[in-house]
Every structure is written in C-alpha cells, then in structure tokens.
Design a protein around this motif. Structure first.
Motif, PDB file in Angstrom:
ATOM      1  N   ASP A  13       0.811  -1.231   0.000  1.00  0.00           N
ATOM      2  CA  ASP A  13       0.000   0.000   0.000  1.00  0.00           C
ATOM      3  C   ASP A  13       0.843   1.279   0.000  1.00  0.00           C
ATOM      4  OD1 ASP A  13       0.950  -0.648   2.530  1.00  0.00           O
ATOM      5  OD2 ASP A  13      -0.607   0.534   3.521  1.00  0.00           O
ATOM      6  N   ILE A  14       2.163   1.143  -0.041  1.00  0.00           N
ATOM      7  CA  ILE A  14       3.014   2.332  -0.050  1.00  0.00           C
ATOM      8  C   ILE A  14       3.392   2.669  -1.487  1.00  0.00           C
ATOM      9  CG2 ILE A  14       5.225   3.309   0.693  1.00  0.00           C
ATOM     10  CD1 ILE A  14       3.349   2.891   3.018  1.00  0.00           C
ATOM     11  N   ASP A  15       2.819   3.764  -1.987  1.00  0.00           N
ATOM     12  CA  ASP A  15       3.150   4.111  -3.365  1.00  0.00           C
ATOM     13  C   ASP A  15       4.045   5.340  -3.467  1.00  0.00           C
ATOM     14  OD1 ASP A  15       1.167   5.725  -2.441  1.00  0.00           O
ATOM     15  OD2 ASP A  15      -0.390   4.818  -3.715  1.00  0.00           O
ATOM     16  N   TYR A 139       8.101   6.882   6.830  1.00  0.00           N
ATOM     17  CA  TYR A 139       9.207   5.966   7.125  1.00  0.00           C
ATOM     18  C   TYR A 139       9.152   4.745   6.217  1.00  0.00           C
ATOM     19  CZ  TYR A 139       9.243   8.780  11.392  1.00  0.00           C
ATOM     20  OH  TYR A 139       9.264   9.818  12.276  1.00  0.00           O
ATOM     21  N   LYS A 140       7.919   4.250   6.035  1.00  0.00           N
ATOM     22  CA  LYS A 140       7.789   3.037   5.232  1.00  0.00           C
ATOM     23  C   LYS A 140       8.197   3.272   3.786  1.00  0.00           C
ATOM     24  CE  LYS A 140       4.047   0.761   7.709  1.00  0.00           C
ATOM     25  NZ  LYS A 140       2.701   0.248   7.451  1.00  0.00           N
ATOM     26  N   LEU A 244       6.435   1.238  13.375  1.00  0.00           N
ATOM     27  CA  LEU A 244       7.133   2.511  13.530  1.00  0.00           C
ATOM     28  C   LEU A 244       8.633   2.255  13.518  1.00  0.00           C
ATOM     29  CD1 LEU A 244       4.906   4.169  16.268  1.00  0.00           C
ATOM     30  CD2 LEU A 244       5.176   4.916  13.888  1.00  0.00           C
ATOM     31  N   PRO A 245       9.394   3.259  13.154  1.00  0.00           N
ATOM     32  CA  PRO A 245      10.836   3.071  13.057  1.00  0.00           C
ATOM     33  C   PRO A 245      11.505   3.115  14.427  1.00  0.00           C
ATOM     34  CG  PRO A 245      10.290   5.329  12.590  1.00  0.00           C
ATOM     35  CD  PRO A 245       8.984   4.625  12.805  1.00  0.00           C
ATOM     36  N   THR A 246      12.722   2.639  14.504  1.00  0.00           N
ATOM     37  CA  THR A 246      13.526   2.837  15.702  1.00  0.00           C
ATOM     38  C   THR A 246      14.053   4.270  15.660  1.00  0.00           C
ATOM     39  OG1 THR A 246      15.451   2.066  14.478  1.00  0.00           O
ATOM     40  CG2 THR A 246      14.324   0.457  15.873  1.00  0.00           C
ATOM     41  N   TYR A 247      14.602   4.700  16.781  1.00  0.00           N
ATOM     42  CA  TYR A 247      15.154   6.055  16.847  1.00  0.00           C
ATOM     43  C   TYR A 247      16.101   6.322  15.696  1.00  0.00           C
ATOM     44  CZ  TYR A 247      18.076   9.967  18.091  1.00  0.00           C
ATOM     45  OH  TYR A 247      18.764  11.145  18.035  1.00  0.00           O
TER      46      TYR A 247
END
Length: 563
Positions: A13-15, A139-140, A244-247
RNA sequence: GGCCCCAUGGUCAAGAGGUUAAGACAUCGCCCUUUCACGGCGGUAACCCGGGUUCAAUUCCCGGUGGGGUCACCA
C-alpha cells in the motif's frame, strides 16, 4: 533475488517514494547562515535539566542566526508515552524562556492543526507531521526503497532466538548483536519470506550492513571537532513490529526531510553515530552537523564518584524541582548558560544588565567534558539575578509561586502586600543591593519573622549580656522607642542605654579594654535584634521596625522580656 | 570486555610550544559595620602518570591510568 518484488510484497500500500517526499518537503527558504534546530523529546512526562540544556542550545543557535527551532515528538515507543506530556513540556520550556517556531504545540495555538495523537495538543508548520507516530507512511516509503535496493530485509527472529545468540556470543567473548553469520534471515528466499508471512509470523525490518569494523570514517562534531570511528557492522532494526521506526531510522528520515542543519543531542548518542552515518549514506543524503553536548553529573554521596545525574536518584535533575522550590526561571537559565558556555560568565560580568539574547553563542565554547552540577553556583547566580529585580517583581513572582504550590503562603502574601513590598525593598536598588534572596521557599524562611505565626527565636541571646541586663535593656528600650525617630536618633537612644548599663558604646573600646566593660553596643543591639526578629542576623533593624510598626515591636519586646 | 569521549586548584573553567598558569563559585583571614548581606583587600589550593618529538612541553604524538558514555523491536 528480486528485491523490487520483495519491497512491493512487503509494502503493497506504499506508493510514495522518497523522491515524492522530497518534493513535498522542499528546502527551506532561509537567509544565508540560518540554522535549523530541533528539540526531539519522547513524551514521557519527565522533563529534566538536560532537556533544558539542549533546548537552550537549539533555541540560541536557531534564533541568533534567524533560523528555525522546532519541536518534534518522538513517540515511537508506546510504553514510554504519558498522556498530556506535551502541553506540560511546552509550558515548562516556555516558563524557562524556550519557545518554538514550528512543530508540536498546544491545542489552543492559533492556526494549528489538531494532533491525532493527543487531544490537548496540535502542530504548526509545513514539514509535519511532527509526531513520529503519525509519520509511519513516510518511514515506510523510505524503508521500501531500501528493501527494493537490497539494503534492508525482513527478519523473523524471535526474542528468544536473539537472546540465545547473545548468550553464545558472550560465552565466546564476541561482540554481541545481529551481524555476519548471526544475521540469519539476511538472505531468506522470497518464497520463504512469503511462506513465513502466510503462516502468520511477524517480523521487523533490519538494515543490511555492508560495514567493515576495520574501516574508519570521520564526522565533524561542533563541539569536539573530527571524531573517528569504526564502521557499523550491525544489522540494526529500522522498522519495528509496531510499524514505527527505531530512533536511528526516524532520526535520519526526519532530520533529512525537516531539513535540520544542526542536530543537538546528548553525548550518549555518540556511540550510535556509525549507524546514523551509514543510514544517511544508504539513503543518499547528507549528514547534518552534530553537536553532542555533555551530560550533567554529580558526586554520588555513597560512592564519592562522579556519575550521570539520574532520574530516579536525583530530584534536582527534574525541572519541576526548581519550579517547586521557587527559583526564578532566569536564575536557572543563567546558571545553565554559565556551565554551557565557557565565555558566558565573563560576558555577563561585563554586561550585567544585557539581555542574554545579546550574547553570541558559539558551539566551540561549549564544554566537552562531563560537568558537575553545582548547587552553590546556581544559588550564587540566583542571588545576582534577584538582586537586580525590583521589590514588585519579587512580590509578583512569590505570589505566582505560592498560588501554585502553597495556599497558606499565598494568602499571607495577598493579605500583606504593602508590608511585603517594603520588606523586599530593604537595601534593594542602588550600588550595593543585598544579595540574600535565592528562591521562593528560602525567601519565606528569610522573612518569616515579620509574621507572628512563624516568628520564633532562632539565635542565642548574646553571652555578654546577663538575663537581668537583658530585661533592663528591653524595658528601657521600649519605654523610649518612638517610630518617629530617624535612624540616627533611634540609634542614639540605643547608645544611651548601652552607656548607662556599663557597656562600651564603641566596639573598639571594648576590644581594646575588655575588662572595663560588660560588652559593647553590638551586644546590646543584638538583644534588641533577637527580641524583634528572633535572630542575630537581619537587615537594618531600624528599617525592619519601621515596617513592622510600633505595636508589633512593642509586642515582641514584651514577649522577649519573658523569654 | 569492545568501541567512543574526556582529563588544569574542592567545583566550573581560560590558556599558549617559553606565562609570576587567568577568572568565577566554595573556603580562610583582614577591612567596612550595632548584626547579617553587600563591597574592598589578601591567603590556601591545579596542569593524572610514563615515554617520545623539541633548545624548551602542562600544551604536540604514543602508551598507560582514571572518570564518563554506549553496546535493545528505549529514546
């Protein structure tokens, strides 16, 4: 392996691409030399001196260069979040003079967008969202690119598996972590990945490190200059299971798209510099200028050793500590500035009345070794700050403080405004103002003798004066006391009593000839002073009595005659 | 333990290849003074250790030692 196919499979779903984002968050239009800084706390509800310390650097660097200082909330770890932490943070920082140009803000700020994360907060600015939990898709998009390029991969290892690897490594005295042969899922086939996911297995995304620990790279730090470190070899997690990303990854992505020019953060981040530099390179982005400032330390009472100020053990680390004791915010700020910048104190001595914003802040002058927190110094700085305030300013501050922390004192302040204005005005202004006011609680202790409820005898009567003489002194004193006397007429009367009772009118005479007198005028006035104020030390007695009024003076003397 | 940062009086710190090694806080003494505070004057007190480079090193280099930081699906 078709990495592109893997990326599409993992993120169907990330375009958006990083290029799209680049267009969405264009370079900021700022004057030459303007710095963009940010404060990026996690909303834990605990705001400490280190936060303020860093925030002041951010604020100064940005504003003295006509740049931007924004607030980003690092809420990628739900466990640490505390509801309502952001408005409190904003309030506390603003109390200490730190305000942001964009980013997270309070919900009632004009023109702000509401935050999906916290109803009591919102945000402004065009580089948002400024809450990391709302930036998942950004981020994704970046992670997807990395996966498509074969620079990142899904890892299905369980916590138990990882713990076991760590044990093996520690038994074999190897560096711990997921790298080399321990990065077991680095090269899973597409089919296996597909199958594991179909079977319901969960995964994180790890960065595929091509680093070599025998190769070194250098980064310039604004405080320390060139720092040289070995390359990172760990396959660090960049995207967690919570999406979610790491720091590490969030820092790289956010500071890139928000165009941060100087990253001010604590020294504890220096160790992860190899990861960050590697991530910036993998994304094809420039590294910002880092400014790693030192941690605040204290001497541990039990071990006698220097150690980092700790949230659990040291109340003085929390900013609320200073608020509750009633330190003026300027005092804390001045103190922090003096330990932050080696040339600040000299500048302040040369420019006692200047606004601190006129000081030119430079990172080269920042301290590069762990600084011991020194309450003595804070108090000294605070005395200087208060000595420059007017009585009205002190009164108003005390009133505001008491309203928040001590209702009884608030009432006392509110009921005695005229008197307290005079009390705070004693020896204030002029060439040599008194410097004995430090913080609200201390100030109350300092003036408590003005109130009957808190008055008490805190000092011993002078040993030179017998109990009989004491009564005699007090009796004669009150008999002759006339508030209409000016300071010298008043003191003449004290001298009269002194001489009549066989004490030396001049202290020097007594010192020269101690056998000829019982004591000297200092002892006699000491009796009066203790009778009136309860203590051997006080501001000018005549002035104190003028403020108290004859009735209260008479009561005190009467009381002392029976004490 | 690996990696990194740091090292000047009790504390914060300035500093340069050759200095009587600043200053502030704290501390001590004296002066001012009816007490305290303020102010003034003065005192005690420092370049972590060992090599190397150099005519000369506290300053530059290397190695120790000490302190700190960091080695998470926390930031």
């Amino acid at each position: 392996m078709d990495y592109k196919k893997l990326a599409d499979f993992l993120f169907p779903d990330i375009d958006q691409t990083p290029e799209d984002l680049e267009a969405l968050y264009p370079k900021r239009q700022l004057p030459e030399g303007a710095e963009v800084t940010r404060l990026a706390p996690s909303p834990t509800g605990f705001i400490h001196l280190g936060n303020l310390y860093g925030a002041m650097v951010d604020e100064r660097l940005a504003h003295q260069s006509n740049g931007v200082c924004y607030l980003r909330i690092e809420d990628t770890d739900e466990k640490r979040e505390v509801e309502g932490a952001v408005p409190v943070l904003l309030d506390v920082l603003s109390y200490f003079g730190i305000n942001f140009d964009e980013g997270a803000c309070k919900a009632d700020k004009p023109g702000c967008r509401p935050s999906n994360v916290e109803p009591s907060a919102g945000e402004t600015g065009s580089y948002g969202p400024y809450w990391q939990s709302m930036r998942s898709r950004i981020y994704k998009a970046c992670v997807k690119k990395l996966v498509a390029e074969g620079k990142a991969y899904p890892c299905f290892m369980s916590e138990e598996e990882i713990a076991q690897i760590r044990e093996e490594q520690s038994a074999a005295k190897l560096d711990p972590g997921i790298y080399g042969k321990y990065a077991k899922h680095r090269d899973l086939s597409f089919e296996e990945i597909q199958a594991r996911i179909a079977a319901g297995e969960t995964y994180v995304i790890r960065f595929r490190s091509e680093g070599d620990a025998s190769r070194y790279f250098t980064v310039r730090d604004a405080i320390r200059g060139e720092i040289s470190m070995p390359e990172n070899i760990q396959d660090v997690v960049i995207l967690k299971k919570n999406d979610l990303p790491t720091y590490h990854f969030a820092h790289v992505v956010d500071d890139h798209f928000m165009h941060t020019s100087v990253v001010v953060r604590g020294e504890e981040w220096m160790a992860s510099l190899p990861i960050h530099v590697q991530l910036f390179a993998a994304m094809g982005w420039d590294v910002p200028l880092y400014c790693h400032n030192t941690v605040l330390m204290k001497i541990d009472e039990t071990t006698g050793q220097k150690r980092k100020l700790s949230k659990r053990k040291d109340p003085e680390l929390g900013l609320s500590y200073y608020k509750e004791l009633g330190y003026f915010p300027e005092a804390v700020r001045e103190y922090l500035l003096t330990i932050l910048c080696s040339d600040y104190e000299e500048w302040r001595i040369a420019n006692p009345l200047a606004d601190y914003n006129e000081f030119h802040f430079s990172t080269e002058k920042m301290s590069d070794s762990g600084t011991l927190f020194d309450i003595n110094k804070l108090n000294d700085v605070s005395k200087d700050v208060l000595a420059k305030k007017s009585a009205a300013e002190i009164y108003d501050f005390m009133l505001g403080w008491a309203k928040e922390f001590d209702q009884a004192k608030y009432k006392l302040l509110a009921d005695n405004k005229d008197m307290l204005l005079k009390v705070f005005d004693i020896d204030r202004g002029g060439e040599k103002p008194r410097k004995d006011l430090i913080y609200a609680q201390q100030i109350f202790a300092f003036i408590k003798y003005f109130f009957d409820d808190t008055f008490e005898y805190e000092s011993e009567w002078p040993a030179e004066v017998s109990a009989e003489d004491r009564k005699e002194i007090l009796a004669r004193y009150i008999a002759g006391y006339d508030p209409a006397d000016d300071n010298s007429a008043w003191f003449e009367k004290v001298r009269g009593i002194t001489a009549d009772l066989g004490y030396a009118v001049k202290p020097k005479d007594y010192k020269k000839n101690p056998d000829a007198y019982k004591g000297h005028v200092g002892h006699v006035s000491g009796v009066i002073r203790i009778a009136v104020t309860g203590r051997a030390n006080s501001p000018d007695l005549w002035t104190v009595q003028q403020i108290m009024g004859k009735e209260k003076v008479a009561q005190r003397i009467e009381k002392a005659m029976h004490a």
